[in-house]
Design a protein around this motif. Structure first.
Motif, short mmCIF file in Angstrom:
data_model
loop_
_atom_site.label_atom_id
_atom_site.label_comp_id
_atom_site.label_asym_id
_atom_site.label_seq_id
_atom_site.Cartn_x
_atom_site.Cartn_y
_atom_site.Cartn_z
N ASN A 45 0.82 -1.21 0.00
CA ASN A 45 0.00 0.00 0.00
C ASN A 45 0.85 1.26 0.00
O ASN A 45 0.41 2.33 0.43
CB ASN A 45 -0.91 0.02 1.23
CG ASN A 45 -2.05 -0.96 1.14
OD1 ASN A 45 -3.10 -0.66 0.59
ND2 ASN A 45 -1.85 -2.14 1.70
N ARG A 46 2.07 1.15 -0.49
CA ARG A 46 3.01 2.28 -0.40
C ARG A 46 2.50 3.49 -1.16
O ARG A 46 2.46 4.60 -0.62
CB ARG A 46 4.38 1.85 -0.93
CG ARG A 46 5.43 2.94 -0.87
CD ARG A 46 6.80 2.36 -1.21
NE ARG A 46 7.19 1.34 -0.24
CZ ARG A 46 8.31 0.61 -0.33
NH1 ARG A 46 9.12 0.78 -1.37
NH2 ARG A 46 8.59 -0.29 0.59
N ALA A 47 2.11 3.31 -2.41
CA ALA A 47 1.64 4.45 -3.20
C ALA A 47 0.34 5.01 -2.63
O ALA A 47 0.14 6.23 -2.57
CB ALA A 47 1.43 4.03 -4.66
N GLY A 48 -0.55 4.12 -2.18
CA GLY A 48 -1.80 4.58 -1.61
C GLY A 48 -1.59 5.41 -0.36
O GLY A 48 -2.24 6.45 -0.17
N THR A 49 -0.69 4.97 0.50
CA THR A 49 -0.40 5.72 1.73
C THR A 49 0.14 7.10 1.41
O THR A 49 -0.28 8.10 2.02
CB THR A 49 0.61 4.94 2.60
OG1 THR A 49 0.01 3.69 3.01
CG2 THR A 49 1.01 5.73 3.83
N LEU A 50 1.06 7.19 0.45
CA LEU A 50 1.64 8.49 0.11
C LEU A 50 0.62 9.41 -0.54
O LEU A 50 0.64 10.63 -0.31
CB LEU A 50 2.84 8.28 -0.79
CG LEU A 50 4.03 7.58 -0.12
CD1 LEU A 50 5.16 7.36 -1.11
CD2 LEU A 50 4.53 8.39 1.08
N MET A 51 -0.30 8.85 -1.36
CA MET A 51 -1.34 9.70 -1.95
C MET A 51 -2.30 10.21 -0.89
O MET A 51 -2.76 11.36 -0.96
CB MET A 51 -2.07 8.93 -3.05
CG MET A 51 -1.30 8.85 -4.35
SD MET A 51 -2.27 8.15 -5.72
CE MET A 51 -2.17 6.41 -5.32
N HIS B 194 1.72 0.42 5.32
CA HIS B 194 0.43 -0.27 5.40
C HIS B 194 -0.71 0.65 5.86
O HIS B 194 -1.84 0.19 6.01
CB HIS B 194 0.53 -1.47 6.36
CG HIS B 194 1.03 -2.70 5.69
ND1 HIS B 194 2.27 -2.77 5.13
CD2 HIS B 194 0.46 -3.92 5.49
CE1 HIS B 194 2.46 -3.98 4.61
NE2 HIS B 194 1.37 -4.68 4.81
N PHE B 195 -0.43 1.92 6.10
CA PHE B 195 -1.45 2.78 6.68
C PHE B 195 -2.71 2.83 5.83
O PHE B 195 -3.83 2.83 6.35
CB PHE B 195 -0.90 4.20 6.89
CG PHE B 195 -1.70 5.01 7.86
CD1 PHE B 195 -1.54 4.82 9.23
CD2 PHE B 195 -2.62 5.96 7.44
CE1 PHE B 195 -2.28 5.57 10.15
CE2 PHE B 195 -3.36 6.70 8.34
CZ PHE B 195 -3.19 6.50 9.70
N PHE B 196 -2.56 2.84 4.51
CA PHE B 196 -3.72 2.94 3.63
C PHE B 196 -4.55 1.66 3.61
O PHE B 196 -5.72 1.69 3.21
CB PHE B 196 -3.29 3.28 2.20
CG PHE B 196 -4.44 3.58 1.28
CD1 PHE B 196 -5.02 4.84 1.27
CD2 PHE B 196 -4.96 2.61 0.44
CE1 PHE B 196 -6.11 5.13 0.44
CE2 PHE B 196 -6.04 2.89 -0.39
CZ PHE B 196 -6.61 4.14 -0.39
N LEU B 197 -3.98 0.52 4.05
CA LEU B 197 -4.76 -0.72 4.08
C LEU B 197 -6.07 -0.52 4.82
O LEU B 197 -7.11 -1.06 4.42
CB LEU B 197 -3.95 -1.84 4.74
CG LEU B 197 -4.71 -3.14 5.06
CD1 LEU B 197 -5.21 -3.80 3.77
CD2 LEU B 197 -3.84 -4.10 5.86
N ASN B 198 -6.03 0.26 5.90
CA ASN B 198 -7.22 0.46 6.71
C ASN B 198 -8.23 1.41 6.08
O ASN B 198 -9.30 1.65 6.64
CB ASN B 198 -6.83 0.93 8.11
CG ASN B 198 -6.12 -0.16 8.90
OD1 ASN B 198 -5.29 -0.88 8.36
ND2 ASN B 198 -6.43 -0.28 10.18
N LEU B 199 -7.90 1.92 4.90
CA LEU B 199 -8.89 2.61 4.07
C LEU B 199 -9.33 1.73 2.90
O LEU B 199 -10.50 1.74 2.51
CB LEU B 199 -8.30 3.92 3.53
CG LEU B 199 -8.18 5.04 4.56
CD1 LEU B 199 -7.25 6.14 4.05
CD2 LEU B 199 -9.54 5.62 4.89
#
Length: 469
Positions: A238-244, A275-280
């Motif tokens: 989720n690296r790109a998702g977290t940064l976006m 992994h922060f964006f995983l929870n979205l």
């Protein structure tokens, strides 16, 4: 006699191997007969005149959802959780059957809520059952990664479908390693959770509300569309998702007027937690799949979830009933000196991503994931292609560049699983089997085979009743 230039072989490899040994090109088709004992139920369900239209409705409802981040708030407010109430991942379970990581997360959660001073003292509390209640996250329109434990004071992401106003929720992501969701409950775990409750949650609430009220809510579905083009598969990468997400929220966090040290620490925490964006991603997938629930005649799976003991699925045409079997231990890569004997069976609600067509279903869009979960790049490509054989549709929003922008396989069909014997592919983290250990690795896993015939039987019963009526 002319030697064939190409042969298609279905079934066992003996014939294909013999032909290949003679320098003839062979295409191997992974065909097998329907699962034993499913023939009558398959006939009843496939012959149900409602099925085709019902599945079309389910898929259309799922694909029609756009998930936006509209709030961050405590679980006590948005879920109505009271003191002593705990949500958990997977189908329903009781303390006596709970696995090590589930117990560890519940013990840590009890200490976080002040029900006990020492997490170890929570064992007696849960054994007695006095003043505590356990309930699946899914039963409150929520999903939780790994153990998935949610307590009243934990802050939750709130996602909303702009068309219907439906909402789903997920807790904030702690990171990897020794964290509550992997069953760890040491002082460092509780300190981090306390900081997330007292600092990170309120700061994110301020930023999310500011962005929502000024430029409109963060489009989580849109971020998922972009990140799949950037090497993420939205489950274990989720690296790109977290940064976006950080790009969208960071200015509002800085302008919030809150203590600059707190803002800097929050930005550092999120930025270093891929992994922060995983929870979205998880509640976005649940929001889409919940729209496809309760359609009579539909054979589409709307949830796959594991509690560390049982693996369960729910199907659109069978309401809220769970069909369960034993959770499996993932096959993958281990951290440090850990090995298979240290791993707990599969756990978590995060397989909601695969249910929606990403995660393990979209491994072809994130070939680098094999360095975390094992396998090879050709395996990742083959997995995505294989999942098309058990799904109803392709998702035109979420596409795979290396496969000529083909949509990800979407809408697991119980009948197709039973007819082909192909099981959904999930990539997952692995929790230690003992409470308190934390993460021990990551790998690949499948649901237990028997849960799909169980669901098929219930669908067949309903189909026969509908035909009589």
């Amino acid at each position: 006699m002319t030697t064939p230039t190409h042969v298609v072989s279905a079934g066992v490899d003996l014939f294909a191997d013999a032909v290949a040994a003679q320098a003839v090109d062979v295409t191997r088709v992974d065909w097998r007969p329907p699962l034993p004992g499913t023939e009558a139920d398959l006939a009843a369900v496939v012959g149900d005149p409602r099925r085709h239209a019902a599945n079309e409705r389910a898929v259309a409802a799922m694909l029609g959802v756009t998930a936006r981040l509209v709030d961050v708030a405590p679980a006590s407010e948005v879920l109505g959780l009271q003191r002593g109430q705990f949500l958990h991942a997977g189908p329903p379970i009781t303390w006596d059957r709970a696995s090590g990581p589930m117990r560890g997360a519940l013990m840590g959660g009890a200490a976080l809520e002040g029900l006990v001073t020492d997490p170890e003292d929570a064992v007696a509390l849960f054994e007695s059952g006095s003043g505590v209640e356990l309930e699946p996250c899914h039963h409150r329109r929520t999903v939780g990664p790994m153990a998935g434990v949610v307590t009243p004071s934990m802050w939750m992401f709130v996602l909303e479908d702009t068309t219907t106003g439906a909402r789903t929720h997920c807790s904030l992501n702690e990171g990897l390693g020794k964290v509550l969701r992997y069953g760890a409950y040491g002082p460092d775990v509780l300190t981090r959770l306390g900081w997330m409750r007292d600092v990170l949650g309120p700061l994110l609430q301020s930023a999310v509300r500011s962005v929502r009220d000024s430029t409109g809510p963060v489009d989580v579905t849109g971020i998922l569309t972009q990140m799949l083009q950037m090497g993420d598969e939205a489950h274990n990468r989720n690296r790109a998702g977290t940064l976006m997400m950080l790009r969208d929220l960071a200015p509002a966090m800085v302008a919030s007027g809150r203590d600059s040290t707190d803002v800097a620490e929050a930005l550092r925490f999120i930025g270093s937690n891929d992994h922060f964006f995983l929870n979205l991603a998880m509640p976005a997938c649940k929001l889409a799949l919940d729209a496809a629930r309760d359609i009579d005649g539909s054979t589409m799976v709307v949830a796959m979830a594991r509690n560390g003991t049982d693996f369960g699925i729910q199907v659109s045409g069978t309401g809220n009933e769970w069909f369960t079997g034993p959770a499996q231990v993932a096959d993958g890569l281990y951290l440090g000196d850990f090995g298979p004997e240290d791993a707990n069976p599969d756990i978590g609600d995060s397989a909601i991503t695969e249910t929606a067509g990403i995660g393990g279903f979209a491994m072809a869009t994130a070939p680098a994931i094999v360095r975390l979960v094992g396998g090879s790049v050709p395996d990742a490509l083959a997995t995505t292609r294989r999942m098309h054989e058990i799904t109803l549709e392709e998702n035109p929003r979420w596409t795979v560049p290396v496969l000529e922008f083909q949509g990800v396989p979407t809408g697991i069909d119980v009948t197709l699983v039973c007819r082909t014997g192909i099981l959904p592919q999930i990539n997952t983290g692995m929790a230690g089997a003992k409470a308190g250990v934390g993460q021990v690795g990551a790998g690949l896993v499948n649901p237990p085979l028997e849960i799909f015939p169980k669901a098929l039987t219930r669908l067949a019963e309903r189909a026969r009743v509908a035909r009589v009526d």
